[in-house]
Motif scaffolding. Structure first.
Motif, short mmCIF file in Angstrom:
data_model
loop_
_atom_site.label_atom_id
_atom_site.label_comp_id
_atom_site.label_asym_id
_atom_site.label_seq_id
_atom_site.Cartn_x
_atom_site.Cartn_y
_atom_site.Cartn_z
N ALA A 107 40.96 114.62 67.46
CA ALA A 107 41.14 113.16 67.41
C ALA A 107 41.08 112.60 68.83
N LEU A 108 40.34 111.51 68.97
CA LEU A 108 40.20 110.84 70.26
C LEU A 108 40.38 109.34 70.06
N GLU A 109 40.84 108.68 71.12
CA GLU A 109 40.80 107.23 71.11
C GLU A 109 39.36 106.77 71.30
N ALA A 110 38.95 105.74 70.55
CA ALA A 110 37.59 105.21 70.68
C ALA A 110 37.49 104.42 71.98
N CYS A 111 36.77 104.97 72.97
CA CYS A 111 36.63 104.32 74.27
C CYS A 111 35.21 104.54 74.75
N ALA A 112 34.96 104.26 76.01
CA ALA A 112 33.59 104.31 76.54
C ALA A 112 32.98 105.70 76.41
N GLY A 113 33.74 106.75 76.73
CA GLY A 113 33.17 108.09 76.70
C GLY A 113 33.44 108.86 75.43
N PRO A 171 41.96 102.10 69.69
CA PRO A 171 43.21 102.10 70.46
C PRO A 171 44.31 101.23 69.87
N GLN A 172 43.91 100.10 69.23
CA GLN A 172 44.95 99.22 68.68
C GLN A 172 45.70 99.86 67.52
N TYR A 173 45.09 100.88 66.89
CA TYR A 173 45.79 101.59 65.82
C TYR A 173 46.64 102.74 66.35
N ARG A 209 58.04 104.53 73.90
CA ARG A 209 58.53 104.11 75.21
C ARG A 209 57.43 104.11 76.26
N GLY A 210 57.64 104.80 77.37
CA GLY A 210 56.70 104.75 78.49
C GLY A 210 55.35 105.36 78.13
N LYS A 211 54.30 104.78 78.75
CA LYS A 211 52.94 105.27 78.50
C LYS A 211 52.58 106.32 79.53
N ASN A 212 52.28 107.52 79.06
CA ASN A 212 51.74 108.58 79.91
C ASN A 212 50.83 109.45 79.05
N ASP A 213 50.20 110.43 79.68
CA ASP A 213 49.22 111.24 78.95
C ASP A 213 49.87 112.00 77.79
N ARG A 214 51.07 112.49 78.00
CA ARG A 214 51.74 113.26 76.95
C ARG A 214 52.06 112.37 75.75
N ASN A 215 52.63 111.19 76.03
CA ASN A 215 52.96 110.27 74.93
C ASN A 215 51.70 109.77 74.23
N ASP A 216 50.62 109.53 75.01
CA ASP A 216 49.36 109.09 74.41
C ASP A 216 48.81 110.15 73.47
N ALA A 217 48.83 111.42 73.91
CA ALA A 217 48.32 112.50 73.08
C ALA A 217 49.14 112.64 71.80
N GLU A 218 50.45 112.49 71.93
CA GLU A 218 51.31 112.58 70.75
C GLU A 218 51.03 111.42 69.80
N ALA A 219 50.82 110.22 70.35
CA ALA A 219 50.54 109.06 69.50
C ALA A 219 49.20 109.22 68.77
N ILE A 220 48.18 109.73 69.47
CA ILE A 220 46.89 109.95 68.82
C ILE A 220 47.02 110.97 67.70
N SER A 221 47.82 112.02 67.94
CA SER A 221 48.02 113.05 66.92
C SER A 221 48.72 112.47 65.69
N GLU A 222 49.74 111.64 65.91
CA GLU A 222 50.45 111.04 64.78
C GLU A 222 49.54 110.07 64.02
N ALA A 223 48.75 109.29 64.75
CA ALA A 223 47.85 108.35 64.08
C ALA A 223 46.79 109.10 63.27
N ALA A 224 46.28 110.19 63.81
CA ALA A 224 45.25 110.95 63.10
C ALA A 224 45.80 111.61 61.85
N ARG A 281 47.77 110.26 59.70
CA ARG A 281 47.92 109.31 58.60
C ARG A 281 46.69 109.39 57.68
N PRO A 282 46.91 109.55 56.37
CA PRO A 282 45.76 109.74 55.46
C PRO A 282 44.86 108.52 55.34
N ASP A 283 45.41 107.31 55.58
CA ASP A 283 44.61 106.09 55.44
C ASP A 283 44.22 105.49 56.79
N MET A 284 44.29 106.28 57.85
CA MET A 284 43.96 105.78 59.18
C MET A 284 42.46 105.49 59.27
#
Length: 243
Positions: free
Chosen positions: A9-15, A35-37, A44-59, A61-64
């Motif tokens: 799972a990746l955030e949809a961005c330029a690359g 990214p908005q999803y 809380r704070g935004k860092n690479d670890r929290n971003d990776a965890e958020a992407i994993s949780e979003a991915a 979701r069965p209806d994501m």
């Protein structure tokens, strides 16, 4: 490359489309999440670890909702449209700056690109304006003229693509849809990514914002979500038909 086929799972961005193709070629299943999803899952704070965890949780979701991975040809075809949009924006910015500076000297002209040449002529020949300002007005006029030439050159390229694209020609048969709108839609949209016309309209951003609750339906205005440039072209064409 050594990991067995899995879901990435990746955030949809330029690359993201580039890496999606790379991972897909290795046999992995790729999910591109807007990214908005992902943002609601960031703790809380935004860092690479929290971003990776958020992407994993979003991915998980069965209806994501996800973004289809674009091919190299699909990305290459849309560059000309994006470049034209940038030039149009620069021309609008330059014309607004010219009109703003002219207003400081009490000279006001009608809106529209067709009135720029006459405005520049007045500004460069007005004796009450200092010489330095007249020089700058002449330079701004040349800059706008250069942008016009670049836009015209891109329009000719788009027109050639339109003539060679059967889908674009079919779209141009719709009232209010011209060659620029038709070829922009033809090279930017993959119909296989949509289930129906309503699905496409929702993706485009033509559906109104909804504030419904308690069984009461409250429909608001059209939001800015979706493809703003394509929506603008369609709305301008539709208004020309209405008028």
């Amino acid at each position: 490359a050594k990991v067995p086929a899995t879901e990435i799972a990746l955030e949809a961005c330029a690359g993201s489309h580039h890496w999606g193709r790379k991972f897909g070629a290795l046999g992995h299943r790729v999910k591109l999440i807007p990214p908005q999803y992902v943002k609601p899952f960031v703790k809380r704070g935004k860092n690479d670890r929290n971003d990776a965890e958020a992407i994993s949780e979003a991915a998980a979701r069965p209806d994501m909702r996800t973004v289809p991975v674009k091919t190299v040809d699909e990305q290459a075809a849309t560059i000309i449209v994006k470049h034209r949009e940038m030039l149009v924006g620069q021309r609008t910015q330059a014309i607004n700056a010219l009109r703003g500076h002219a207003g400081e000297f009490g000279i006001v002209a009608a809106k529209g690109c067709g009135n720029v040449a006459a405005l520049v002529c007045v500004l460069t020949n007005e004796a009450a304006i200092p010489e330095g300002a007249r020089t700058m007005f002449a330079q701004m006029g040349r800059h706008i003229a250069e942008l016009d030439l670049k836009i015209e050159a891109i329009d000719r390229q788009l027109l050639e693509q339109h003539k060679a694209n059967p889908v674009s020609q079919r779209l141009a048969a719709i009232p209010g849809v011209g060659p620029i709108t038709a070829i922009t839609m033809a090279i930017s949209i993959n119909p296989a990514n949509f289930e129906s016309g309503r699905h496409f309209a929702a993706w485009l951003g033509l559906t109104p914002r909804e504030h419904s609750t308690g069984g009461k339906h409250r429909i608001g205005r059209i939001s800015k979500a979706g493809n703003e440039r394509l929506r603008q072209l369609l709305v301008v064409g539709a208004m020309s038909v209405v008028r």
